[in-house]
Scaffold this motif. Sequence first.
Motif, PDB file in Angstrom:
ATOM      1  N   LEU A  53      11.471   3.030   1.941  1.00  0.00           N
ATOM      2  CA  LEU A  53      12.498   3.983   1.533  1.00  0.00           C
ATOM      3  C   LEU A  53      11.886   5.047   0.633  1.00  0.00           C
ATOM      4  N   ARG A  54      12.081   6.313   1.030  1.00  0.00           N
ATOM      5  CA  ARG A  54      11.684   7.428   0.171  1.00  0.00           C
ATOM      6  C   ARG A  54      12.737   7.595  -0.925  1.00  0.00           C
ATOM      7  N   LYS A  55      12.289   7.649  -2.148  1.00  0.00           N
ATOM      8  CA  LYS A  55      13.224   7.775  -3.268  1.00  0.00           C
ATOM      9  C   LYS A  55      13.891   9.145  -3.257  1.00  0.00           C
ATOM     10  N   GLN A  56      15.221   9.119  -3.390  1.00  0.00           N
ATOM     11  CA  GLN A  56      16.004  10.345  -3.469  1.00  0.00           C
ATOM     12  C   GLN A  56      17.158  10.137  -4.429  1.00  0.00           C
ATOM     13  N   GLU A  57      17.683  11.235  -4.949  1.00  0.00           N
ATOM     14  CA  GLU A  57      18.869  11.166  -5.794  1.00  0.00           C
ATOM     15  C   GLU A  57      20.053  10.642  -4.979  1.00  0.00           C
ATOM     16  N   GLY A  58      20.923   9.919  -5.646  1.00  0.00           N
ATOM     17  CA  GLY A  58      22.138   9.444  -5.001  1.00  0.00           C
ATOM     18  C   GLY A  58      22.045   8.063  -4.392  1.00  0.00           C
ATOM     19  N   GLN A  59      20.849   7.501  -4.304  1.00  0.00           N
ATOM     20  CA  GLN A  59      20.726   6.142  -3.776  1.00  0.00           C
ATOM     21  C   GLN A  59      21.261   5.160  -4.814  1.00  0.00           C
ATOM     22  N   ARG A  60      22.146   4.266  -4.378  1.00  0.00           N
ATOM     23  CA  ARG A  60      22.821   3.352  -5.298  1.00  0.00           C
ATOM     24  C   ARG A  60      22.276   1.929  -5.140  1.00  0.00           C
ATOM     25  N   TRP A  61      21.863   1.349  -6.251  1.00  0.00           N
ATOM     26  CA  TRP A  61      21.281   0.008  -6.257  1.00  0.00           C
ATOM     27  C   TRP A  61      22.220  -0.971  -6.956  1.00  0.00           C
ATOM     28  N   SER A  62      22.317  -2.174  -6.388  1.00  0.00           N
ATOM     29  CA  SER A  62      23.183  -3.211  -6.943  1.00  0.00           C
ATOM     30  C   SER A  62      22.487  -4.563  -6.877  1.00  0.00           C
ATOM     31  N   TYR A  63      22.930  -5.473  -7.731  1.00  0.00           N
ATOM     32  CA  TYR A  63      22.504  -6.867  -7.625  1.00  0.00           C
ATOM     33  C   TYR A  63      23.611  -7.747  -8.166  1.00  0.00           C
ATOM     34  N   PHE A  64      23.509  -9.046  -7.875  1.00  0.00           N
ATOM     35  CA  PHE A  64      24.486 -10.016  -8.355  1.00  0.00           C
ATOM     36  C   PHE A  64      23.789 -10.919  -9.363  1.00  0.00           C
ATOM     37  N   SER A  65      24.177 -10.795 -10.621  1.00  0.00           N
ATOM     38  CA  SER A  65      23.483 -11.522 -11.681  1.00  0.00           C
ATOM     39  C   SER A  65      23.701 -13.030 -11.553  1.00  0.00           C
ATOM     40  N   GLU A  66      22.682 -13.773 -11.959  1.00  0.00           N
ATOM     41  CA  GLU A  66      22.766 -15.223 -12.113  1.00  0.00           C
ATOM     42  C   GLU A  66      23.277 -15.928 -10.866  1.00  0.00           C
ATOM     43  N   MET A  67      22.748 -15.541  -9.715  1.00  0.00           N
ATOM     44  CA  MET A  67      23.118 -16.233  -8.483  1.00  0.00           C
ATOM     45  C   MET A  67      22.734 -17.702  -8.564  1.00  0.00           C
ATOM     46  N   THR A  68      23.509 -18.544  -7.920  1.00  0.00           N
ATOM     47  CA  THR A  68      23.267 -19.978  -7.948  1.00  0.00           C
ATOM     48  C   THR A  68      22.861 -20.476  -6.569  1.00  0.00           C
ATOM     49  N   HIS A  69      22.417 -21.726  -6.544  1.00  0.00           N
ATOM     50  CA  HIS A  69      22.016 -22.365  -5.294  1.00  0.00           C
ATOM     51  C   HIS A  69      23.189 -22.503  -4.324  1.00  0.00           C
ATOM     52  N   LYS A  70      24.414 -22.410  -4.835  1.00  0.00           N
ATOM     53  CA  LYS A  70      25.596 -22.557  -3.987  1.00  0.00           C
ATOM     54  C   LYS A  70      26.070 -21.235  -3.389  1.00  0.00           C
ATOM     55  N   GLU A  71      25.308 -20.181  -3.622  1.00  0.00           N
ATOM     56  CA  GLU A  71      25.668 -18.863  -3.108  1.00  0.00           C
ATOM     57  C   GLU A  71      24.576 -18.338  -2.175  1.00  0.00           C
ATOM     58  N   VAL A  72      24.969 -17.416  -1.301  1.00  0.00           N
ATOM     59  CA  VAL A  72      24.013 -16.699  -0.464  1.00  0.00           C
ATOM     60  C   VAL A  72      24.371 -15.223  -0.470  1.00  0.00           C
ATOM     61  N   VAL A  73      23.375 -14.394  -0.156  1.00  0.00           N
ATOM     62  CA  VAL A  73      23.611 -12.988   0.141  1.00  0.00           C
ATOM     63  C   VAL A  73      23.217 -12.752   1.590  1.00  0.00           C
ATOM     64  N   LEU A  74      24.104 -12.105   2.342  1.00  0.00           N
ATOM     65  CA  LEU A  74      23.784 -11.675   3.693  1.00  0.00           C
ATOM     66  C   LEU A  74      23.276 -10.242   3.626  1.00  0.00           C
ATOM     67  N   ILE A  75      22.133  -9.983   4.259  1.00  0.00           N
ATOM     68  CA  ILE A  75      21.485  -8.672   4.231  1.00  0.00           C
ATOM     69  C   ILE A  75      21.338  -8.190   5.668  1.00  0.00           C
ATOM     70  N   LYS A  76      21.925  -7.037   5.967  1.00  0.00           N
ATOM     71  CA  LYS A  76      21.839  -6.519   7.337  1.00  0.00           C
ATOM     72  C   LYS A  76      20.560  -5.687   7.502  1.00  0.00           C
ATOM     73  N   GLY A  77      19.711  -6.114   8.443  1.00  0.00           N
ATOM     74  CA  GLY A  77      18.469  -5.406   8.704  1.00  0.00           C
ATOM     75  C   GLY A  77      18.527  -4.489   9.898  1.00  0.00           C
ATOM     76  N   TYR A  78      19.582  -4.615  10.708  1.00  0.00           N
ATOM     77  CA  TYR A  78      19.707  -3.771  11.905  1.00  0.00           C
ATOM     78  C   TYR A  78      21.103  -3.942  12.472  1.00  0.00           C
ATOM     79  N   ASP A  79      21.614  -2.856  13.047  1.00  0.00           N
ATOM     80  CA  ASP A  79      22.867  -2.903  13.801  1.00  0.00           C
ATOM     81  C   ASP A  79      22.726  -1.941  14.963  1.00  0.00           C
ATOM     82  N   SER A  80      22.983  -2.417  16.178  1.00  0.00           N
ATOM     83  CA  SER A  80      22.873  -1.547  17.344  1.00  0.00           C
ATOM     84  C   SER A  80      24.006  -0.532  17.411  1.00  0.00           C
ATOM     85  N   LYS A  81      25.092  -0.797  16.694  1.00  0.00           N
ATOM     86  CA  LYS A  81      26.172   0.176  16.583  1.00  0.00           C
ATOM     87  C   LYS A  81      25.702   1.303  15.680  1.00  0.00           C
ATOM     88  N   THR A  82      25.802   2.538  16.140  1.00  0.00           N
ATOM     89  CA  THR A  82      25.179   3.651  15.421  1.00  0.00           C
ATOM     90  C   THR A  82      26.132   4.433  14.527  1.00  0.00           C
TER      91      THR A  82
END
Length: 282
Positions: A218-247
């Motif tokens: 990722l090229r750094k640009q203004e307006g990019q928004r970053w987030s995280y979830f503090s203190e995640m536990t073993h009982k939680e997951v994050v789903l991360i989308k790496g691709y979608d064929s829908k454009t």
Amino acid sequence: MPSATKPPSPDKPSARITGPIETELNYIRPDAENPPEVFYSGGSSPQKYSDEYAFMPALIADCRATSDQFKVHKNGFELADAPTAHRDFYDDEAIASSYYGEVSKIVRDVTGAKDVFVFDHTIRRGDQASKRKPAHHVHNDYTETTALVRAEEMMGKVEFAKMAGRRMIQINVWRPLVDVVARSPLTFCDASSIDRADLIPTKIHFPDTDHVGEIFALRKQEGQRWSYFSEMTHKEVVLIKGYDSKTKGTARFTPHTAFEYPDQDPSVPARASIETRTFAFY
């Protein structure tokens, strides 16, 4: 910032919000002219990067208190409560035979996909002996080309051909293997804040092989928004989308990276996690 010295009970994250975190992330420089490259060591040594990469300031919002507002099809990532019955995360065969089924259900439930193919996983442990440490460079695991190539490779040509014409997504399911994540958390760039032109194809070189992979940096640009979830536990997951064929009308790529708290207590044990990779079809 979440406490690194007194983590909360693993059954009840504190959800304490103290404002955004000022840190640095390993982006592609806005003035970079050459294609970037990553060189994996294949061992405990950190990976190396071409000169197009640089650590630059970033502001990361803690979205624990508003986690229900972030959705995988809108923002590219989503937090989910997902207690696991699986216990042995040291045995790859046991993970494939037992844990993969849980992951498949999580992906179906959260994304609404019908058919899920779990094909791979990576265990990361930040200790000195680990061969796979948290990745400290902003990346999306696939490009338009490599997502399709990888799906056909892992599913087989016959099975992949059966899915022709169906919408395909690639989802990683990331779970902490510690009670509470107190160092090296993941942060996600909101897919709706990214200009497609700033996703840069990047070559990945692997040791002791001629194989060269390709991801998006990722090229750094203004307006990019970053987030995280503090203190995640073993009982939680994050789903991360790496691709979608829908454009249109959906998140397609989700740059993410591990980062370090500016006031990290060095005595806190290293973070461990499992990232499980899937392709899913509607």
